[in-house]
Design a protein around this motif. Structure first.
Motif, short mmCIF file in Angstrom:
data_model
loop_
_atom_site.label_atom_id
_atom_site.label_comp_id
_atom_site.label_asym_id
_atom_site.label_seq_id
_atom_site.Cartn_x
_atom_site.Cartn_y
_atom_site.Cartn_z
N MET A 198 -25.99 32.49 28.06
CA MET A 198 -27.05 33.42 27.69
C MET A 198 -28.29 33.19 28.54
SD MET A 198 -28.98 33.88 24.01
CE MET A 198 -29.72 32.24 24.17
N LYS A 199 -28.69 31.93 28.71
CA LYS A 199 -29.90 31.63 29.47
C LYS A 199 -29.75 31.99 30.95
CE LYS A 199 -31.86 27.97 26.56
NZ LYS A 199 -32.33 26.56 26.51
N GLN A 257 -22.27 28.69 25.10
CA GLN A 257 -22.77 30.04 24.90
C GLN A 257 -24.25 30.14 25.21
OE1 GLN A 257 -20.98 32.80 24.34
NE2 GLN A 257 -19.22 31.44 24.59
N ARG A 258 -25.01 29.10 24.86
CA ARG A 258 -26.44 29.11 25.16
C ARG A 258 -26.69 29.06 26.66
NH1 ARG A 258 -28.61 24.88 20.51
NH2 ARG A 258 -28.62 26.38 18.78
#
Length: 227
Positions: free
Chosen positions: A196-197, A192-193
C-alpha cells in the motif's frame, strides 16, 4: 454514441467498478479483467475501440509491454492509461509504448469518459496539467531528481523495510514469519502495508520497484529484526 471498450486493471474490483460506471453512462464494455499483463490477449480477442488500462505502478519497467503489442497487432485500438501521476519518464513511457492518453487514477468518471471519446477519435487524451507538470520537472529538475528510493524509504518503518528485503529475496509469508519470529497473519499484514505504501499491487511489483529505485541499497544498516 457510446465507446466500445475493454477495461483492464491489476485489481479486478477496480476494473469491474470502472466497467459498471461506464456502462451506466451508455458505453459498451466488452470485458473487465485483471491483471494488466493480460490486456493484449483480451484486446486481440475482443477488438474494442478503446482499451482502458489501469496501473498502480506506471514507472515499473515493462508495465506498458501489453500496449506495445496492442499497437502492433491491433493498431486501430486506442489505449488510455489510468494511473497515479508518475515521473515525466513514466508519462513518456506510456506514450512511447503507443498509448493515446493518460488519465489520473483519481479523475472523475466524466474525465475518464472524455479521454475515451477523444482517444477513439484519434486525439491525444492527456490533461494539460499532467503535461505542464512533466515539462516543468524536465526543464527545472529538483535537486535530487533520481532519489526516488530515498523518498520511498521514508514511507517505511524499519520492520517494513525488512519485510520488503525478504519479499525481494522471494520469501513467502511463511518464511517471512519464521525469519522475523512473528505470526503469519502479522507477516501478511506487514506485506500488505508495504504494498500500500509503495503504491503497487503485488509482491513482484514491489520487488521490481525496490530494485529499480535502489531502495534496498539505501536502507538503514542494522541487523534484521530491529524495530
Amino acid at each position: 454514441m457510446g465507446v466500445r471498450l475493454v477495461v483492464v486493471d491489476d485489481h479486478r474490483l477496480h476494473a469491474e467498478a470502472l466497467a459498471s460506471a461506464l456502462k451506466l453512462r451508455g458505453h459498451r464494455v466488452l470485458a473487465a479483467a485483471a491483471p494488466v499483463a493480460g490486456a493484449a490477449e483480451l484486446v486481440v480477442g475482443r477488438a474494442p475501440e478503446v482499451c482502458l488500462l489501469g496501473t498502480a505502478a506506471p514507472d515499473v519497467p515493462g508495465v506498458f509491454d501489453p500496449v506495445v503489442r496492442i499497437r502492433r497487432e491491433r493498431p486501430q485500438v486506442a489505449v488510455v492509461v489510468l494511473g497515479p501521476v508518475p515521473s515525466p519518464r513514466g508519462i513518456a513511457a506510456a506514450f512511447a509504448a503507443g498509448a493515446s492518453g493518460y488519465v489520473r487514477h483519481d479523475e472523475r468518471i466524466e474525465g475518464v469518459e472524455r479521454a475515451l471519446v477523444k482517444a477513439r477519435a484519434g486525439e491525444s487524451a492527456v490533461a494539460p496539467q499532467l503535461l505542464q507538470g512533466a515539462f516543468a520537472e524536465l526543464l527545472h529538475p529538483s535537486e535530487q531528481p533520481d532519489d526516488e528510493g530515498q523518498r520511498l524509504l521514508r514511507l517505511l518503518t524499519r520492520r517494513e523495510v525488512e519485510v520488503l528485503v525478504r519479499v525481494a529475496e522471494g520469501e513467502d509469508t511463511r518464511l517471512i514469519a519464521v525469519g522475523m519470529g512473528i505470526a503469519p497473519s502479522t507477516a501478511r499484514t506487514h506485506v500488505q502495508r508495504v504494498l500500500m505504501k509503495l503504491g503497487v499491487g503485488s509482491r513482484l511489483e514491489a520487488a521490481a520497484l525496490a530494485a529499480r529505485t535502489g531502495l534496498l541499497d539505501r536502507a538503514l544498516p542494522g541487523p534484521r529484526g530491529a524495530s
